[in-house]
Design a protein around this motif. Structure first.
Motif, PDB file in Angstrom:
ATOM      1  N   ARG A   1     -17.590  -7.217   1.958  1.00 33.38           N
ATOM      2  CA  ARG A   1     -16.955  -7.291   0.635  1.00 33.38           C
ATOM      3  C   ARG A   1     -16.442  -5.907   0.273  1.00 33.38           C
ATOM      4  O   ARG A   1     -17.179  -4.918   0.299  1.00 33.38           O
TER       5      ARG A   1
ATOM      6  N   ASP B   1       0.815  -1.214   0.000  1.00 33.78           N
ATOM      7  CA  ASP B   1       0.000   0.000   0.000  1.00 33.78           C
ATOM      8  C   ASP B   1       0.850   1.266   0.000  1.00 33.78           C
ATOM      9  O   ASP B   1       0.352   2.352  -0.318  1.00 33.78           O
TER      10      ASP B   1
ATOM     11  N   ARG C   1      -6.105  -0.330   6.038  1.00 34.78           N
ATOM     12  CA  ARG C   1      -6.257  -0.994   4.753  1.00 34.78           C
ATOM     13  C   ARG C   1      -6.670   0.074   3.750  1.00 34.78           C
ATOM     14  O   ARG C   1      -7.753   0.636   3.837  1.00 34.78           O
TER      15      ARG C   1
ATOM     16  N   VAL D   1     -11.542  -3.191  -4.636  1.00 39.72           N
ATOM     17  CA  VAL D   1     -10.151  -2.740  -4.687  1.00 39.72           C
ATOM     18  C   VAL D   1     -10.066  -1.548  -5.630  1.00 39.72           C
ATOM     19  O   VAL D   1     -10.543  -1.605  -6.764  1.00 39.72           O
TER      20      VAL D   1
ATOM     21  N   ARG E   1      -9.588   0.668  -0.638  1.00 39.88           N
ATOM     22  CA  ARG E   1     -10.712  -0.252  -0.507  1.00 39.88           C
ATOM     23  C   ARG E   1     -12.001   0.525  -0.258  1.00 39.88           C
ATOM     24  O   ARG E   1     -12.024   1.481   0.510  1.00 39.88           O
TER      25      ARG E   1
ATOM     26  N   GLU F   1     -11.759  -5.575  -9.112  1.00 42.91           N
ATOM     27  CA  GLU F   1     -11.444  -6.638  -8.155  1.00 42.91           C
ATOM     28  C   GLU F   1     -12.201  -6.417  -6.848  1.00 42.91           C
ATOM     29  O   GLU F   1     -12.486  -5.276  -6.472  1.00 42.91           O
ATOM     30  N   VAL F   2     -12.493  -7.489  -6.150  1.00 39.68           N
ATOM     31  CA  VAL F   2     -13.095  -7.408  -4.819  1.00 39.68           C
ATOM     32  C   VAL F   2     -12.397  -8.391  -3.899  1.00 39.68           C
ATOM     33  O   VAL F   2     -11.748  -9.339  -4.347  1.00 39.68           O
ATOM     34  N   GLU F   3     -12.524  -8.161  -2.596  1.00 37.76           N
ATOM     35  CA  GLU F   3     -12.025  -9.107  -1.604  1.00 37.76           C
ATOM     36  C   GLU F   3     -12.973  -9.131  -0.429  1.00 37.76           C
ATOM     37  O   GLU F   3     -13.603  -8.122  -0.105  1.00 37.76           O
ATOM     38  N   ASP F   4     -13.099 -10.287   0.190  1.00 33.75           N
ATOM     39  CA  ASP F   4     -13.986 -10.462   1.334  1.00 33.75           C
ATOM     40  C   ASP F   4     -13.176 -10.537   2.619  1.00 33.75           C
ATOM     41  O   ASP F   4     -12.123 -11.182   2.666  1.00 33.75           O
ATOM     42  N   VAL F   5     -13.675  -9.875   3.655  1.00 33.76           N
ATOM     43  CA  VAL F   5     -13.039  -9.906   4.978  1.00 33.76           C
ATOM     44  C   VAL F   5     -14.053 -10.452   5.969  1.00 33.76           C
ATOM     45  O   VAL F   5     -15.182  -9.936   6.075  1.00 33.76           O
ATOM     46  N   THR F   6     -13.689 -11.481   6.684  1.00 30.25           N
ATOM     47  CA  THR F   6     -14.563 -12.044   7.710  1.00 30.25           C
ATOM     48  C   THR F   6     -14.543 -11.141   8.943  1.00 30.25           C
ATOM     49  O   THR F   6     -13.476 -10.792   9.455  1.00 30.25           O
TER      50      THR F   6
END
Length: 442
Positions: free
Chosen positions: A277, A208, A256, A280, A259, A297-302
């Protein structure tokens, strides 16, 4: 309560700061301020300083004054208790109404004792919490979630919040922003506090910060100091003592960048939050004007807790007044409300939710100077005799409303200080309006 021509009455609204010129009684110009937060008191202070003959009445909805000075800043920052606006900016994404999603304003109100947030029951049973937004309020929330109880016990945090945090399972907090390190909205002091937070280690993503070191030379000094601290935290190998501290820490936090929230993910029963979700982003442009653009793009965070700290907003009080819904401000010129002679605004209602308490102070002084200038130049006719607060008092009496005066507030203040002293805290706040009124009228 009468103090240098200043009287405080608790009834009205706390989310706005309107200043009304209400004419004069005899030779004394009379001004009514709605809202007793920092903007209200700073405006009153400047008015009284500039015009010794002015009489100012401040009206407040709650039985306690000072607005979000009392309710809006982390309890471990008593030296900067500040600002407020009543509304929340929504994320506008699917799932934001799930259990486990809260606005930062409500979460802050919960641990600071705002009566309307007393029933909040944040679920702190998950390991990871995600905070959306990277301003000082976001860092306040992260710090409260991760601070050792021994630190929080020394503040005026409410007892219910303290008990809930004692049972908290949150061990990791991610502070998410749509742009990069050079654009974060927090200040160096708050980041340094996070870096040095006991029993917590920073976890950054080195990628980053690509190209950030090269941009340092073009940054203004405050931004440069902040960016250097983040760079050092993210990329430099710490000394032996700091390495040991981090390795022994049971909690973690991290920024982060790049995002944006796309969706709050539900558990299988679709009853509460199970993750988030994130899209990016990449940046177009540079510096403060850089714009976040989706990459696809995407990313998942629990996570089980999502706190949205993307901004407060003021709300319109009267449909006849010029209000910009997008900026959440009353249209004004140096505090003078457009097309409404004798009406002024200050604080975030005037500027939008920006800056710190010093910013609020300066813009409040500007509003007061505008009002004084209008009186001195004759734009406002101070020769008109009006009843001012007497008419409001008569209206309240007619409606059966008994206002709480400043001396009544001082009773509440003494009780809260006494309760705090008994448990080793600076203050133990009363949490309901009913309890406040009971003490005020005792």
């Amino acid at each position: 309560m009468l103090f240098s021509g200043l009287k405080l009455w608790t009834s009205g609204r706390t989310d706005v700061l309107y200043v009304y010129f209400t004419g004069s009684a005899g030779c004394s110009p009379k001004v009514c301020i709605v809202g007793s937060g920092p903007a209200g008191f700073y405006t009153a202070q400047q008015l009284i300083k500039a015009r010794q003959d002015v009489e100012v009445d401040i009206y407040e909805r709650l039985p306690v004054p000072f607005g979000l000075v009392r309710f809006g800043v982390a309890p471990d920052h008593p030296e900067v208790k500040s600002y407020g606006a009543e509304g929340n900016r929504t994320m506008g994404v699917p799932g934001e109404d799930l259990a486990g999603v809260h606005a930062a304003k409500d979460f802050v109100g919960w641990y600071n004792g705002l009566p309307s947030c007393r029933q909040l029951r944040p679920d702190l049973s998950s390991e990871t919490a995600v905070i959306l937004g990277q301003g000082n309020v976001a860092l306040d929330v992260a710090r409260v979630l991760l601070s050792p109880l021994d630190i929080l016990k020394m503040t005026d945090i409410t007892q219910p919040a303290l008990e809930a945090l004692a049972e908290s399972q949150v061990r990791r907090v991610l502070i998410v922003g749509r742009r990069g390190p050079v654009q974060v909205a927090c200040t160096v002091k708050e980041v340094r506090e996070m870096v040095n937070l006991p029993n917590a280690r920073p976890e950054m993503v080195g990628a980053d910060f690509e190209g950030v070191a090269e941009a340092l030379k073009d940054l203004p000094r405050p931004r440069k100091r902040l960016t250097e601290l983040m760079l050092k935290t993210a990329l430099e190998v710490p000394g032996e003592k700091e390495q040991q501290r981090r390795s022994e820490a049971s909690h973690a936090w991290g920024f982060r960048f790049f995002r944006s929230p796309v969706e709050i993910l539900a558990d299988p029963e679709r009853s509460r939050t199970a993750g988030i979700r994130l899209a990016v982003n990449r940046l177009e442009g540079s510096g403060e004007g850089a714009r976040a653009v989706l990459t696809g793009e995407v990313e998942d965070v629990t996570c089980g807790l999502v706190i949205s700290s993307i901004g407060y907003k003021s709300l319109p009080i009267d449909p006849s007044l010029p209000f910009d819904s997008r900026k959440a401000i009353v249209l004004n010129n140096m505090g003078r409300v457009q097309r409404a002679a004798g009406l002024y605004c200050s604080g975030w209602l005037k500027t939008g939710p920006t800056g710190v308490i010093a910013t609020t102070m300066n813009n409040s002084f500007d509003t007061a100077r505008s009002l004084v200038e209008d009186m001195d130049l004759g734009t406002l006719d101070v020769s008109v005799v009006k009843p001012g607060s007497q008419s409001v008092a008569a209206l309240l009496e007619k409606r059966g409303v008994k206002p709480v005066t400043f001396s009544d507030w001082e009773k509440i203040d003494r009780v809260e200080l006494s309760r705090g002293e008994a448990v080793g805290k600076p203050r133990e706040k009363l949490l309901t309006v009913e309890e406040m009124l009971q003490v005020a009228r005792s």
